[in-house]
Enzyme design. Structure first.
Site, PDB file in Angstrom:
ATOM      1  NE  ARG A  59      -3.549  -0.054   2.632  1.00 30.00           N
ATOM      2  CZ  ARG A  59      -3.560   0.659   3.763  1.00 30.00           C
ATOM      3  NH1 ARG A  59      -2.815   0.316   4.769  1.00 30.00           N
ATOM      4  NH2 ARG A  59      -4.338   1.707   3.871  1.00 30.00           N
ATOM      5  CE  LYS A 124       1.673  -5.340   6.257  1.00 28.93           C
ATOM      6  NZ  LYS A 124       1.273  -4.031   5.767  1.00 28.93           N
ATOM      7  NE  ARG A 260      -3.519   9.678  22.285  1.00 33.14           N
ATOM      8  CZ  ARG A 260      -4.556  10.178  22.962  1.00 33.14           C
ATOM      9  NH1 ARG A 260      -4.586  10.127  24.271  1.00 33.14           N
ATOM     10  NH2 ARG A 260      -5.581  10.670  22.317  1.00 33.14           N
TER      11      ARG A 260
HETATM   12  C1  BTN Z   1       0.510  -3.911   2.251  1.00 29.78           C
HETATM   13  O1  BTN Z   1       1.246  -2.944   2.012  1.00 29.78           O
HETATM   14  O2  BTN Z   1       0.264  -4.251   3.409  1.00 29.78           O
HETATM   15  C2  BTN Z   1      -0.120  -4.692   1.115  1.00 29.78           C
HETATM   16  C3  BTN Z   1       0.759  -5.763   0.609  1.00 29.78           C
HETATM   17  C4  BTN Z   1       0.165  -6.585  -0.515  1.00 29.78           C
HETATM   18  C5  BTN Z   1       1.145  -7.558  -1.120  1.00 29.78           C
HETATM   19  C6  BTN Z   1       0.527  -8.490  -2.105  1.00 29.78           C
HETATM   20  S1  BTN Z   1       1.603  -9.791  -2.592  1.00 29.78           S
HETATM   21  C7  BTN Z   1       0.503 -10.269  -3.860  1.00 29.78           C
HETATM   22  C8  BTN Z   1      -0.041  -8.997  -4.472  1.00 29.78           C
HETATM   23  N1  BTN Z   1       0.835  -8.519  -5.502  1.00 29.78           N
HETATM   24  C9  BTN Z   1       1.409  -7.352  -5.187  1.00 29.78           C
HETATM   25  O3  BTN Z   1       2.224  -6.722  -5.906  1.00 29.78           O
HETATM   26  N2  BTN Z   1       0.984  -6.949  -3.981  1.00 29.78           N
HETATM   27  C10 BTN Z   1       0.039  -7.876  -3.414  1.00 29.78           C
END
Ligand code: BTN
Length: 264
Positions: A59, A124, A260
């Site tokens: 993201r 994560k 926070r």
């Molecule tokens: C995030 O930033 O949390 C989202 C990550 C999403 C990763 C997945 S891997 C399969 C699909 N292809 C990508 O290029 N991104 C998503």
């Protein structure tokens, strides 16, 4: 980890899904999301896995580190016959379904963090990238990309700038069989997409709130370069986060939340 295998994944799918999907497995792609975004849909639901990605996307324009065979990377593309505004809770429904499915494999508690992270011990485990293209006919082509950390080495993960955890570090009940996991995830995700299409996000709210790690905690919501501090009061029917700032509640459909400092 065992390699992804088309026949084994298909064999593990429920009969009705087997009929309605198109599955592809690639050794390497730039990104499974990019691949399916550019491809015309050839069935109800197109699904694509890659053993590695050379330009995995997270993201907010970030890279998603995608070493060979160490993790799961896949995307699901589907046409939703609804306006994009009706899709606001979709990423939460997907995150929740992932968390519930993965919880079946390990003893460590998997929680969700708005809008779409899976966390274990505040690290994560998985990320979701949903990309929506509105079409002229009012429908939306949606690509749901999912990355799950499974067995990455510290060396492979050296470019990850936030705490992360592998599923293999979550006290697994049994050694992971990647193809079984892939089929199980698809069965549950495809059912969740059907439920979402029929009932919307409201069918998932209670379950989301039960797994939300920061519910009722003091949080900071960041939107662009603005910060809002308040108490996280839950999720509304559209998947928005309800932030209570000194008794006044407002709902947010995008942004980043962090805890926070005093609650860390
Ligand atoms: C995030 O930033 O949390 C989202 C990550 C999403 C990763 C997945 S891997 C399969 C699909 N292809 C990508 O290029 N991104 C998503």
């Amino acid at each position: 980890m065992e390699a992804l295998n088309y026949d084994q994944i298909i064999k593990g799918l429920k009969e009705n899904f087997r009929q309605s999907i198109e599955l592809e497995i690639h050794q390497q792609l730039s990104s499974t999301n990019t691949y399916l975004s550019e491809k015309a849909l050839i069935s109800d639901t197109n699904i694509c896995f890659a053993q590695s990605q050379t330009a995995g996307r997270g993201r907010r324009g970030k890279e998603w580190v995608s070493p060979d065979k160490s993790n799961l990377y896949f995307s699901i593309a589907r046409l939703f016959k609804m306006d994009s505004s009706a899709l606001s809770g979709l990423s939460l429904a997907v995150g929740l379904t992932l968390a519930e499915t993965l919880q079946g494999y390990c003893a460590k508690k998997i929680g969700v963090k708005w809008p779409n992270d899976l966390l274990v011990d505040n690290k994560k485990l998985s990320g979701i990238l949903i990309e929506i293209k509105s079409q002229n006919d009012g429908n939306c082509k949606v690509v749901i990309g999912i990355g799950i950390n499974i067995d990455m080495t510290a060396y492979e993960a050296e470019n990850i700038d936030k705490p992360y955890i592998n599923l293999n570090q979550c006290d697994l009940y049994n050694p992971l069989l990647q193809n079984e996991l892939a089929s199980n995830l698809l069965n549950n995700l495809l059912s969740a997409l059907d439920t979402f299409t029929q009932f919307g996000f409201k069918a998932f709210i209670d379950k989301w709130n039960a797994l939300d790690v920061w519910l009722n905690k003091s949080v900071i919501l960041t939107l662009g370069n603005k910060e809002f501090e308040g108490v996280h009061n839950g999720i509304d029917a559209r998947g928005g986060l309800i932030l209570n700032v000194d008794g006044e509640r407002s709902s947010w459909t995008s942004g980043e939340v962090s805890l926070r400092k005093s609650e860390l």
